[in-house]
Structure formats: C-alpha cells, structure tokens
Motif scaffolding. Sequence first.
Motif, PDB file in Angstrom:
ATOM      1  N   GLU A 179      16.232  42.298  47.971  1.00 43.07           N
ATOM      2  CA  GLU A 179      17.318  42.777  47.108  1.00 43.07           C
ATOM      3  C   GLU A 179      16.809  42.906  45.673  1.00 43.07           C
ATOM      4  OE1 GLU A 179      20.030  44.423  45.702  1.00 43.07           O
ATOM      5  OE2 GLU A 179      20.792  43.681  47.650  1.00 43.07           O
ATOM      6  N   SER A 180      16.877  44.123  45.136  1.00 47.13           N
ATOM      7  CA  SER A 180      16.340  44.380  43.788  1.00 47.13           C
ATOM      8  C   SER A 180      17.410  44.362  42.701  1.00 47.13           C
ATOM      9  CB  SER A 180      15.633  45.746  43.769  1.00 47.13           C
ATOM     10  OG  SER A 180      16.534  46.780  44.143  1.00 47.13           O
ATOM     11  N   ASP A 181      18.678  44.263  43.100  1.00 45.16           N
ATOM     12  CA  ASP A 181      19.764  44.247  42.129  1.00 45.16           C
ATOM     13  C   ASP A 181      19.972  42.816  41.626  1.00 45.16           C
ATOM     14  OD1 ASP A 181      22.032  44.438  40.623  1.00 45.16           O
ATOM     15  OD2 ASP A 181      23.312  45.271  42.217  1.00 45.16           O
ATOM     16  N   PRO A 182      19.708  42.536  40.337  1.00 43.53           N
ATOM     17  CA  PRO A 182      19.864  41.166  39.822  1.00 43.53           C
ATOM     18  C   PRO A 182      21.271  40.616  40.019  1.00 43.53           C
ATOM     19  CG  PRO A 182      18.697  42.534  38.239  1.00 43.53           C
ATOM     20  CD  PRO A 182      19.213  43.456  39.295  1.00 43.53           C
ATOM     21  N   GLN A 183      22.289  41.442  39.838  1.00 41.38           N
ATOM     22  CA  GLN A 183      23.659  40.977  39.976  1.00 41.38           C
ATOM     23  C   GLN A 183      23.964  40.549  41.417  1.00 41.38           C
ATOM     24  OE1 GLN A 183      25.711  40.383  37.454  1.00 41.38           O
ATOM     25  NE2 GLN A 183      23.990  41.011  36.148  1.00 41.38           N
ATOM     26  N   ALA A 184      23.408  41.289  42.365  1.00 35.59           N
ATOM     27  CA  ALA A 184      23.624  40.932  43.769  1.00 35.59           C
ATOM     28  C   ALA A 184      22.925  39.612  44.088  1.00 35.59           C
ATOM     29  CB  ALA A 184      23.099  42.039  44.674  1.00 35.59           C
ATOM     30  N   ARG A 185      21.717  39.419  43.535  1.00 36.46           N
ATOM     31  CA  ARG A 185      20.993  38.164  43.767  1.00 36.46           C
ATOM     32  C   ARG A 185      21.769  36.983  43.161  1.00 36.46           C
ATOM     33  NH1 ARG A 185      15.359  39.252  44.841  1.00 36.46           N
ATOM     34  NH2 ARG A 185      14.941  37.014  44.774  1.00 36.46           N
ATOM     35  N   ILE A 186      22.280  37.177  41.951  1.00 41.35           N
ATOM     36  CA  ILE A 186      23.042  36.115  41.292  1.00 41.35           C
ATOM     37  C   ILE A 186      24.314  35.799  42.069  1.00 41.35           C
ATOM     38  CG2 ILE A 186      24.400  35.566  39.233  1.00 41.35           C
ATOM     39  CD1 ILE A 186      22.303  37.151  37.616  1.00 41.35           C
ATOM     40  N   LEU A 231      16.886  33.289  64.042  1.00 41.77           N
ATOM     41  CA  LEU A 231      16.872  34.745  63.845  1.00 41.77           C
ATOM     42  C   LEU A 231      17.780  35.138  62.678  1.00 41.77           C
ATOM     43  CD1 LEU A 231      17.091  35.951  67.564  1.00 41.77           C
ATOM     44  CD2 LEU A 231      15.087  36.001  66.084  1.00 41.77           C
ATOM     45  N   PHE A 232      18.955  34.525  62.637  1.00 44.02           N
ATOM     46  CA  PHE A 232      19.910  34.835  61.568  1.00 44.02           C
ATOM     47  C   PHE A 232      19.326  34.446  60.213  1.00 44.02           C
ATOM     48  CE2 PHE A 232      23.840  33.921  59.100  1.00 44.02           C
ATOM     49  CZ  PHE A 232      24.388  35.182  59.153  1.00 44.02           C
ATOM     50  N   GLU A 233      18.682  33.296  60.132  1.00 46.78           N
ATOM     51  CA  GLU A 233      18.102  32.828  58.878  1.00 46.78           C
ATOM     52  C   GLU A 233      16.964  33.747  58.430  1.00 46.78           C
ATOM     53  OE1 GLU A 233      17.589  30.827  55.451  1.00 46.78           O
ATOM     54  OE2 GLU A 233      19.233  30.583  56.902  1.00 46.78           O
ATOM     55  N   LEU A 234      16.143  34.224  59.371  1.00 37.87           N
ATOM     56  CA  LEU A 234      15.065  35.144  59.025  1.00 37.87           C
ATOM     57  C   LEU A 234      15.625  36.459  58.477  1.00 37.87           C
ATOM     58  CD1 LEU A 234      12.631  34.597  62.045  1.00 37.87           C
ATOM     59  CD2 LEU A 234      12.226  33.950  59.662  1.00 37.87           C
ATOM     60  N   LEU A 235      16.698  36.949  59.103  1.00 45.01           N
ATOM     61  CA  LEU A 235      17.322  38.177  58.603  1.00 45.01           C
ATOM     62  C   LEU A 235      17.844  37.977  57.183  1.00 45.01           C
ATOM     63  CD1 LEU A 235      19.297  39.419  61.745  1.00 45.01           C
ATOM     64  CD2 LEU A 235      17.331  40.527  60.666  1.00 45.01           C
ATOM     65  N   LYS A 236      18.462  36.820  56.919  1.00 44.74           N
ATOM     66  CA  LYS A 236      18.967  36.538  55.578  1.00 44.74           C
ATOM     67  C   LYS A 236      17.828  36.503  54.561  1.00 44.74           C
ATOM     68  CE  LYS A 236      21.890  33.288  54.868  1.00 44.74           C
ATOM     69  NZ  LYS A 236      22.536  31.946  54.895  1.00 44.74           N
ATOM     70  N   GLN A 237      16.713  35.850  54.922  1.00 41.59           N
ATOM     71  CA  GLN A 237      15.576  35.772  54.003  1.00 41.59           C
ATOM     72  C   GLN A 237      15.026  37.155  53.679  1.00 41.59           C
ATOM     73  OE1 GLN A 237      12.610  33.078  55.498  1.00 41.59           O
ATOM     74  NE2 GLN A 237      14.062  31.398  55.759  1.00 41.59           N
ATOM     75  N   MET A 238      14.918  38.006  54.698  1.00 40.86           N
ATOM     76  CA  MET A 238      14.397  39.363  54.467  1.00 40.86           C
ATOM     77  C   MET A 238      15.357  40.186  53.624  1.00 40.86           C
ATOM     78  SD  MET A 238      12.504  40.443  58.037  1.00 40.86           S
ATOM     79  CE  MET A 238      13.804  39.885  59.142  1.00 40.86           C
ATOM     80  N   GLN A 243      25.248  32.159  43.595  1.00 40.34           N
ATOM     81  CA  GLN A 243      26.509  31.492  43.246  1.00 40.34           C
ATOM     82  C   GLN A 243      27.314  31.150  44.493  1.00 40.34           C
ATOM     83  OE1 GLN A 243      28.126  34.389  40.530  1.00 40.34           O
ATOM     84  NE2 GLN A 243      27.344  33.309  38.713  1.00 40.34           N
ATOM     85  N   ARG A 244      27.309  32.050  45.485  1.00 42.30           N
ATOM     86  CA  ARG A 244      28.014  31.779  46.742  1.00 42.30           C
ATOM     87  C   ARG A 244      27.413  30.552  47.438  1.00 42.30           C
ATOM     88  NH1 ARG A 244      27.399  32.222  51.888  1.00 42.30           N
ATOM     89  NH2 ARG A 244      25.297  33.101  51.672  1.00 42.30           N
ATOM     90  N   ARG A 245      26.074  30.481  47.474  1.00 36.46           N
ATOM     91  CA  ARG A 245      25.429  29.327  48.100  1.00 36.46           C
ATOM     92  C   ARG A 245      25.706  28.043  47.321  1.00 36.46           C
ATOM     93  NH1 ARG A 245      19.694  32.144  48.642  1.00 36.46           N
ATOM     94  NH2 ARG A 245      18.933  29.980  48.570  1.00 36.46           N
ATOM     95  N   ARG A 246      25.746  28.151  45.978  1.00 35.72           N
ATOM     96  CA  ARG A 246      26.064  26.986  45.167  1.00 35.72           C
ATOM     97  C   ARG A 246      27.474  26.490  45.456  1.00 35.72           C
ATOM     98  NH1 ARG A 246      26.358  27.989  38.895  1.00 35.72           N
ATOM     99  NH2 ARG A 246      28.251  29.035  39.643  1.00 35.72           N
TER     100      ARG A 246
END
Length: 288
Positions: free
Chosen positions: A145-152, A133-140, A156-159
Amino acid sequence: MSLDYATLELLRQSHPAWRLLRSEHAPLVASFLQRVFIAPNVRVMTQADLAEALEDELYGLRERLGAAAFPKSALDYLNDWAANDKGWLRKYYAQGSDEPHFDLMPATEKAIAWLETLAERSFVGTESRLLTLFELLKQMSEGSESDPQARIAELQRRRDEIDAEIARVLSGDLPMLDATGLKDRFQQFTTLARELLTDFREVEHNFRGLDRRVRERIALWEGAKGALLEEIMGERDAIADSDQGRSFRAFWDFLMSSRRQEELTTLLERVLALPPVLELRPDVRTRR
C-alpha cells in the motif's frame, strides 16, 4: 511449473527423487537415510560410521528376509547411492580429512518428506492453515500500500483492536486457546519447520554448485586477473540482489539477531511444555 506429460516424463527419467521412489530398494534407502540423517538432524557422516550403521541395518533385514535379500556390502550400497545415476547421497572429502564423508542430497530429503505425508494422521488441523494464508494476504496487501493515509488508517484500526483487547483482559475476560486450537497450530508449526530444514539443504546445495562454477572459471580463465575478479564480483552482486539472495539475507539477519534467538528459545520451551502439545509427541528436532 507446468505438470504436462513432457515435463513429468523428463522428471521421471532424470530426477533423483523420482528415481528413489521407483527403486526396488526404496524402502531400505528411504528408511535408513531417514533414520540416520533426518530424524537426528545429522548433516554429515563419515564413511566408516555410515557403513557400520548400514551394515547393522542389512544384518537385521537378512535375518528376517534371507541372506539373498541384500547381497552386497554396506559400502557397495553407499557408493551405489552416491553414484551419478542415483544421486541420493553426496560423497566427498572434507577439508583436512582423508576419509570420505557422506551427506544427504536435497532431492532425497524431498522424496522422504513426501513419503512421510502418506502416513495417516490422527488429527488434521485446518484452521491454522487458513489463518496463515489470511495473514500472508494481509501482509502483502498492507506492505504494498503506497497511500500514507491508508497505511495510517490501518495502523490506527489495529491500535484500536489492541486497546479493546487490553480492556477486556483488565476486566477479567481472558480468552484462551483450547486443546484443539493448540494442536492445530502446533501441527502447522512443525510442518513449516520440517520444510524449512529441507530448504536449508537445498540452499546449501545451490551454494555448492555456485562455488564449483566459480572455481571452474578461475581454473580456465586466460585473461587478466582484474577482469576475472570484476566479473565474479559482478555475479556475486547479481546473486545478492536476486529474489533468493534477498530472501536468504533477510532470513540470515533475522536468525543472527540475539534478541530473536532468545525469543525463539523462550517460545519453544513454553509451547513444548503445554499438555496438548505433549500429547502430539513432538519431533525431538523441534527443540533445536
């Protein structure tokens, strides 16, 4: 769907799954169809083979319960289960064959799947469900997320997390799932796999209904052929662009990838060989 009184009363009167559960012969119908169709993952059986299997089943039951327990022949029962007022089996003639064939209806598989949930389980895992459930929420959240900086920033956090994990493994710290964690996750995996098989039958049923409606319109069409073709192709595009159409296309593309197929086979072989998983006596269908 709202489960108000009117909705449930309509389902009780008209839904094949509910009719099956209310049937006097529900134990026979559910146990037999589960054994011959669902357990071996058989899609279609000829009338002769299915009638022979049911006749053997009836013989054993009559020996235990008396000859009056099930007085009709196997073929009579099969035709009864495939009749419109039951709708538990689909009886049809396969292309190039003059012998009737039988297939399980989606509602029947749903009823049998629900009956399987009533059995007590010696182990009920909950951690893997919460993680899913947690992983599905993260994927959604991340996928919308439409903000490129937030996606980056998230990438980077996952990296950084991956780099930290690599460093721990290189230093000798190799975290492993214990037997309970493996059983928990495998139980969740098998539950989702069974639901997916049930979905296959329902999607196939929906496609058959669509094909039947198109054939009926072709047979009754009185206008120009070009107009008919344009209308049918327009509906085809609408279906492909629908939520179900998009989901099925994404699923099909994933399934048809040779790389994904090889990866799936390798993962299955490795997981099914794990001692904690072997203790659960996994369904033989899982390997296929």
